[in-house]
Design a protein around this motif. Structure first.
Motif, PDB file in Angstrom:
ATOM      1  N   ASP A   1      44.006  32.823  38.509  1.00  0.00           N
ATOM      2  CA  ASP A   1      42.684  33.373  38.228  1.00  0.00           C
ATOM      3  C   ASP A   1      42.492  33.446  36.712  1.00  0.00           C
ATOM      4  N   LYS A   2      41.914  32.414  36.156  1.00  0.00           N
ATOM      5  CA  LYS A   2      41.792  32.274  34.701  1.00  0.00           C
ATOM      6  C   LYS A   2      40.839  33.309  34.108  1.00  0.00           C
ATOM      7  N   LEU A   3      41.185  33.790  32.904  1.00  0.00           N
ATOM      8  CA  LEU A   3      40.304  34.685  32.156  1.00  0.00           C
ATOM      9  C   LEU A   3      39.493  33.856  31.166  1.00  0.00           C
TER      10      LEU A   3
ATOM     11  N   THR B   1      36.018  33.829  28.174  1.00  0.00           N
ATOM     12  CA  THR B   1      35.284  34.652  27.225  1.00  0.00           C
ATOM     13  C   THR B   1      33.882  34.948  27.749  1.00  0.00           C
TER      14      THR B   1
ATOM     15  N   PRO C   1      33.859  43.582  32.696  1.00  0.00           N
ATOM     16  CA  PRO C   1      34.919  42.677  32.257  1.00  0.00           C
ATOM     17  C   PRO C   1      36.213  43.432  31.949  1.00  0.00           C
ATOM     18  N   GLU C   2      37.262  42.674  31.815  1.00  0.00           N
ATOM     19  CA  GLU C   2      38.511  43.248  31.312  1.00  0.00           C
ATOM     20  C   GLU C   2      38.467  43.195  29.780  1.00  0.00           C
TER      21      GLU C   2
ATOM     22  N   THR D   1      40.786  42.714  26.098  1.00  0.00           N
ATOM     23  CA  THR D   1      42.045  42.314  25.468  1.00  0.00           C
ATOM     24  C   THR D   1      42.527  43.436  24.564  1.00  0.00           C
TER      25      THR D   1
ATOM     26  N   ARG E   1      36.797  39.826  28.571  1.00  0.00           N
ATOM     27  CA  ARG E   1      37.315  38.684  29.311  1.00  0.00           C
ATOM     28  C   ARG E   1      36.907  38.820  30.783  1.00  0.00           C
ATOM     29  N   TYR E   2      36.434  37.724  31.350  1.00  0.00           N
ATOM     30  CA  TYR E   2      35.982  37.707  32.736  1.00  0.00           C
ATOM     31  C   TYR E   2      36.890  36.787  33.559  1.00  0.00           C
ATOM     32  N   ARG E   3      37.233  37.214  34.753  1.00  0.00           N
ATOM     33  CA  ARG E   3      38.009  36.380  35.652  1.00  0.00           C
ATOM     34  C   ARG E   3      37.068  35.419  36.381  1.00  0.00           C
TER      35      ARG E   3
ATOM     36  N   GLN F   1      35.326  36.500  39.389  1.00  0.00           N
ATOM     37  CA  GLN F   1      34.170  37.389  39.266  1.00  0.00           C
ATOM     38  C   GLN F   1      32.862  36.611  39.183  1.00  0.00           C
TER      39      GLN F   1
END
Length: 206
Positions: free
Chosen positions: A2-4, A6, A32-33, A35, A41-43, A46
């Motif tokens: 599950d790539k993060l 920008t 978002p998550e 850093t 950062r968005y998966r 999502q």
């Protein structure tokens, strides 16, 4: 995996602006998550479920235009048609209008409309007829709308009943500008040329 990604990448995938994503975060729609440097950062997992949020968040714009101030009555008629149509569909909308040639790409309202579409704020564009958008080049705008997933609704899909009059007005405006530059706006040559053009336009309408 599950790539993060920008915020810029997420906005591009969703077809919206980063500003819209920040607004969604503030309202709790899409969180978002972060850093260690506090960057969003968005998966990827999502993004796909968030597509429906994009459609809900994008606005409906209605656009009306006439070529000259002499056609203000027609502009008001267009506005009323657009308002009634949107109300019947139950759409909340914003109305943008212009007074200017259909050959002029630099009208204030048109520039605002295109900017809103390009940054992803528009989900639907409503016009009475394609020539109200631009005399030539409307298809290019429609292609941009398609790329940005903007629905284009034309209330009147038949011939524009004022096509000949509006086109004649556009041509007269262009000749007025060029003759004024060539001879000067107050010169006798300019007045003689414009009188001749106006008479030709009137003759073509009879």
């Amino acid at each position: 995996m599950d790539k993060l990604i920008t915020i810029s990448e997420a906005a591009k995938r969703l077809g919206i602006s980063p500003t819209t994503l920040r607004r969604w975060e503030e309202s709790g729609k899409l969180i978002p998550e972060r850093t260690q440097g506090n960057q969003r950062r968005y998966r990827l997992s999502q993004i796909e479920p968030a597509t429906h949020l994009r459609q809900q968040d994008r606005k409906t714009l209605a656009y009306a235009r006439v070529s000259s101030h002499d056609q203000k009555d027609d502009l008001e008629r267009q506005k009323q048609v657009l308002e009634l149509y949107c109300a019947q569909q139950g759409w909340t909308f914003e109305l943008i209008s212009d007074i200017g040639s259909g050959m002029n790409y630099y009208k204030k309202g048109l520039k605002r409309l295109l900017n809103e579409i390009l940054i992803g704020n528009v989900g639907r564009l409503v016009i009475t007829h394609k020539d109200r958008l631009l005399r030539f080049g409307a298809e290019l705008v429609f292609s941009i709308c398609e790329a940005k997933q903007v629905e284009v609704v034309m209330v009147n899909k038949g011939e524009d009943t004022t096509f000949e009059d509006d086109l004649a007005t556009d041509v007269l405006e262009i000749i007025t500008v060029f003759s004024a530059r060539l001879y000067g706006s107050r010169s006798r040559k300019n007045k003689k040329l414009l009188d001749g053009v106006k008479q030709a336009v009137e003759d073509s309408r009879t």
